[in-house]
Every structure is written in structure tokens, then in C-alpha cells.
Design an enzyme around this catalytic site. Sequence first.
Site, PDB file in Angstrom:
ATOM      1  N   TYR A   1      19.125   0.553  35.883  1.00 58.49           N
ATOM      2  CA  TYR A   1      18.910  -0.481  36.891  1.00 58.49           C
ATOM      3  C   TYR A   1      17.421  -0.778  37.078  1.00 58.49           C
ATOM      4  O   TYR A   1      17.038  -1.896  37.400  1.00 58.49           O
ATOM      5  CB  TYR A   1      19.477  -0.031  38.246  1.00 58.49           C
ATOM      6  CG  TYR A   1      20.896  -0.472  38.506  1.00 58.49           C
ATOM      7  CD1 TYR A   1      21.925  -0.119  37.644  1.00 58.49           C
ATOM      8  CD2 TYR A   1      21.199  -1.237  39.630  1.00 58.49           C
ATOM      9  CE1 TYR A   1      23.225  -0.507  37.894  1.00 58.49           C
ATOM     10  CE2 TYR A   1      22.501  -1.629  39.887  1.00 58.49           C
ATOM     11  CZ  TYR A   1      23.510  -1.267  39.026  1.00 58.49           C
ATOM     12  OH  TYR A   1      24.787  -1.659  39.285  1.00 58.49           O
TER      13      TYR A   1
ATOM     14  N   LYS B   1      27.341  10.699  30.062  1.00 60.33           N
ATOM     15  CA  LYS B   1      27.776  10.313  28.722  1.00 60.33           C
ATOM     16  C   LYS B   1      26.927  11.116  27.741  1.00 60.33           C
ATOM     17  O   LYS B   1      26.229  10.577  26.866  1.00 60.33           O
ATOM     18  CB  LYS B   1      27.611   8.785  28.551  1.00 60.33           C
ATOM     19  CG  LYS B   1      28.195   8.220  27.287  1.00 60.33           C
ATOM     20  CD  LYS B   1      29.727   8.217  27.236  1.00 60.33           C
ATOM     21  CE  LYS B   1      30.214   7.789  25.868  1.00 60.33           C
ATOM     22  NZ  LYS B   1      31.675   7.972  25.694  1.00 60.33           N
TER      23      LYS B   1
ATOM     24  N   ASP C   1      33.774   7.941  30.416  1.00 66.13           N
ATOM     25  CA  ASP C   1      35.003   7.250  29.994  1.00 66.13           C
ATOM     26  C   ASP C   1      36.236   8.052  30.387  1.00 66.13           C
ATOM     27  O   ASP C   1      37.228   7.513  30.887  1.00 66.13           O
ATOM     28  CB  ASP C   1      34.984   6.937  28.485  1.00 66.13           C
ATOM     29  CG  ASP C   1      34.620   8.134  27.613  1.00 66.13           C
ATOM     30  OD1 ASP C   1      34.166   9.169  28.148  1.00 66.13           O
ATOM     31  OD2 ASP C   1      34.814   8.043  26.380  1.00 66.13           O
TER      32      ASP C   1
ATOM     33  N   ASP D   1      28.128   2.826  39.856  1.00 62.47           N
ATOM     34  CA  ASP D   1      28.484   1.456  40.246  1.00 62.47           C
ATOM     35  C   ASP D   1      29.920   1.165  39.810  1.00 62.47           C
ATOM     36  O   ASP D   1      30.744   0.691  40.588  1.00 62.47           O
ATOM     37  CB  ASP D   1      27.508   0.478  39.577  1.00 62.47           C
ATOM     38  CG  ASP D   1      27.844  -0.973  39.880  1.00 62.47           C
ATOM     39  OD1 ASP D   1      28.147  -1.275  41.053  1.00 62.47           O
ATOM     40  OD2 ASP D   1      27.823  -1.794  38.942  1.00 62.47           O
TER      41      ASP D   1
ATOM     42  N   ASP E   1      33.715   1.268  42.206  1.00 65.82           N
ATOM     43  CA  ASP E   1      34.635   0.127  42.347  1.00 65.82           C
ATOM     44  C   ASP E   1      36.047   0.544  41.949  1.00 65.82           C
ATOM     45  O   ASP E   1      37.027   0.192  42.601  1.00 65.82           O
ATOM     46  CB  ASP E   1      34.202  -1.051  41.451  1.00 65.82           C
ATOM     47  CG  ASP E   1      33.371  -2.085  42.201  1.00 65.82           C
ATOM     48  OD1 ASP E   1      32.648  -1.684  43.139  1.00 65.82           O
ATOM     49  OD2 ASP E   1      33.440  -3.274  41.845  1.00 65.82           O
TER      50      ASP E   1
HETATM   51  C1  IPM Z   1      26.898  -2.426  44.429  1.00 66.97           C
HETATM   52  C2  IPM Z   1      26.695  -3.804  43.858  1.00 66.97           C
HETATM   53  C3  IPM Z   1      25.230  -3.950  43.476  1.00 66.97           C
HETATM   54  C4  IPM Z   1      24.947  -2.928  42.396  1.00 66.97           C
HETATM   55  C5  IPM Z   1      24.795  -5.353  43.037  1.00 66.97           C
HETATM   56  C6  IPM Z   1      25.112  -6.385  44.102  1.00 66.97           C
HETATM   57  C7  IPM Z   1      23.347  -5.407  42.687  1.00 66.97           C
HETATM   58  O1  IPM Z   1      27.552  -4.004  42.782  1.00 66.97           O
HETATM   59  O2  IPM Z   1      26.275  -2.117  45.467  1.00 66.97           O
HETATM   60  O3  IPM Z   1      27.684  -1.672  43.866  1.00 66.97           O
HETATM   61  O4  IPM Z   1      25.180  -3.175  41.220  1.00 66.97           O
HETATM   62  O5  IPM Z   1      24.482  -1.845  42.745  1.00 66.97           O
HETATM   63 MG    MG Z   2      28.937  -2.438  42.479  1.00 69.35          MG
END
Ligand code: IPM
Ligand code: MG
Length: 354
Positions: free
Chosen positions: A136, A187, A219, A243, A247
Site C-alpha cells: 500500500y 505468502k 490462499d 484488506d 471483507d
Molecule cells: C478498507 C478499504 C480501503 C483499503 C480503501 C478505501 C483505500 O478497502 O479500509 O479496507 O483498501 O484499505
Molecule cells: Mg477494504
Amino acid sequence: MKIAVLPGDGIGPEILAEAVKVLNALDGLDFDLQQAPVGGAAYDQTGDPLPTSTLELARKSDAILFGAVGDWKYDTLPREQRPEQAILGLRRELGLFANLRPAMLYPELAGASSLRPEVVAGLDILILRELTGDIYFGKPRGVRELEGGERQGYDTMTYTETEIRRVAELGFDLARKRGKKLCSVDKANVLETSQFWRDIVTDMGKRYPDVALSHMYVDNCAMQLVRNPKQFDVIVTGNLFGDILSDEASMLTGSIGMLPSASLDANGKGLYEPIHGSAPDIARKNLANPLATILSAAMMLRYTFDRPEAADKIEAAVRKVLQQGYRTPDIHEPETRKVGTVEMGDAVVAALKR
Ligand code: IPM
Ligand code: MG
């Protein structure tokens, strides 16, 4: 308790308003709330997604309550002007290296998960994502021209020993206070950065004999999270893998609209935000689920202000409204009461008062 309130874009303002409503309904706590624009909203006003005045407010506050940033209409702007730069800038400038993303399933929502109830019932995992390093922020990055004229995009994945140690240490500490299991995700079979990460975490593990440390490739972890998520207690991982995995983990709980997060610096200052995004498609329609933001405010009371009893109260009120059957559209099922953003916030306040 000085709190910077940064609503941002899309559903950000609506969900943050509900969290503020809930904070103000707590008896005996005095909050100094100051609002500032961030993301696309700030870009529209000032040409900068993270104006100096907003950053300064965030710096001098004890905590930041953040809504969400982003809208398709900004997708064609140069990267420095896009709304996402605001959250990345805040993380970097404030040194918010530790991102706590709990994924727990409320029993009432077991049916809203895309997995069978027996796979997710009782789920309670914590993803600790490193937030200020990795690909990042690694340099160099960009698009360059190779010999012969072919263009190439590139980014750089890096982790220093210090960065790995400070987040891993927090991972061990958090695991100690929970199920005493820490799974470090990397990884290492492919990436040098990951092998280094694994070596350091393995070395640190010797100092925590009471925590069961394991390592897993990212993975495999993505697969195990849907196969048998309850095997995990605390997962510690880098910025990019965290990240993606967070999710994925959020969906185990039925809705990404339920999950709060805390991003902490080394001194307990924190930025608190729902893990979902700005959802511009449902903005200003009273459809968004404010519970992730309300639960983020609870995390703020717990981690920055050391008010666990107030945090418990909010969390209990959220459980209560779910038991009462209140559901925003994202978690709605037959036989439950469909409500909007504002009504959900009101229901939490009512549950607090009881
Ligand atoms: C998160 C989001 C952010 C990230 C984006 C909006 C930059 O996806 O907070 O997970 O990738 O960290
Ligand atoms: Mg995110």
C-alpha cells in the site's frame, strides 16, 4: 473526550449521524464533537480529499469517528485527488498501524449468512491487519517504460522488522485476552517479504508460550475462512492480505453492514469506522445499516477512552434491537421488521434507555 467526526461520502453522513445520536444518548459522558469534511465531500469544497484543516482536527482529537469515502464520480481524477487518499493519508499521518476488524456473528443473524448456520453459529474471530506498511505504501511505485518502449506498472511490497514486531506483539496480546490462538497469514512460499514476516513472528512466538501460534498461506486462509471459520481466533496479517480477508470474513456474519473497526496508533489514539464502504447507490435513501458505525463508536469507548461499561451498553443495545427483530434491508429476512437507517438508530437509543 475530543472526537473528530468525519462523515465523508455516500452513506457516510447518514450512518455517522446515527452513531452520534447513540453517543449523545449515553448518560454521564461528555463528548466534544467537531465535524470536518473528508473524501469526495472535501474535494468538492476544497480540491483536496484530506484538507490540512481536517488533518489538523484529526491530529488534535483523541479519536476520530469516520463514515466512508468514495464515489464513482471521482474515479477518473488523478490518484492524489481521489477520496481514498483521505483514509490512506489519515492512516499514514497519524501512524494508525493496527487495524482491528472483529467478525462475530449475532445469533439472530445466522440466517443472513451465505454459509449454513452450523458453520457460522458462534463465530467470533478478530482480524488484525497491519495498516501503514506493505505494498500500500511501499516505494517505488508507478508506471515506467521498459527498454523497447513497453510500459509496465509496478508497486513495492516491503515490511521492516519494526513494523512486523509491533503489529505481531499486539496480535499476541489480543490473543492472550481471547482464545489464546494466533494465526499469522502470509505468502511465504512465494514472497521474500512474507518469509521475513514469518521468521520474525516465529521468533516472537517463543516469548508467548501461552499463545498457540500457527502460520497459514493467504490462499489457504481464504479457503479455510469459508470451509471452517470457527478454527480461527486472532488472525494477524499484512495490509493487502488483511484488506481482502477482512471483507471475506465480514460476509460470514451475514452483512458487511454489521462490522466495526478500529485503527490504532501506538498510544491508543484511534480512528473508528465501519468496514463497509460509502455505497453511493443507496445514499440518502434511508436504507443503509448504521449498526457497524454504532458498533465502531462502542469500540472507540473501549479502546481509546477506556470506558468498557459504556461500550458494553451499546453492544447490548445492538443485540437487543436484533432480538426485537429490527432489520435494515441488508439483513432483512421474512418475519422480521424492516426499518430504515434512522429508525434503526432510534431503536438502539430506545434500547439504551431501557
Ligand atoms: C478498507 C478499504 C480501503 C483499503 C480503501 C478505501 C483505500 O478497502 O479500509 O479496507 O483498501 O484499505
Ligand atoms: Mg477494504
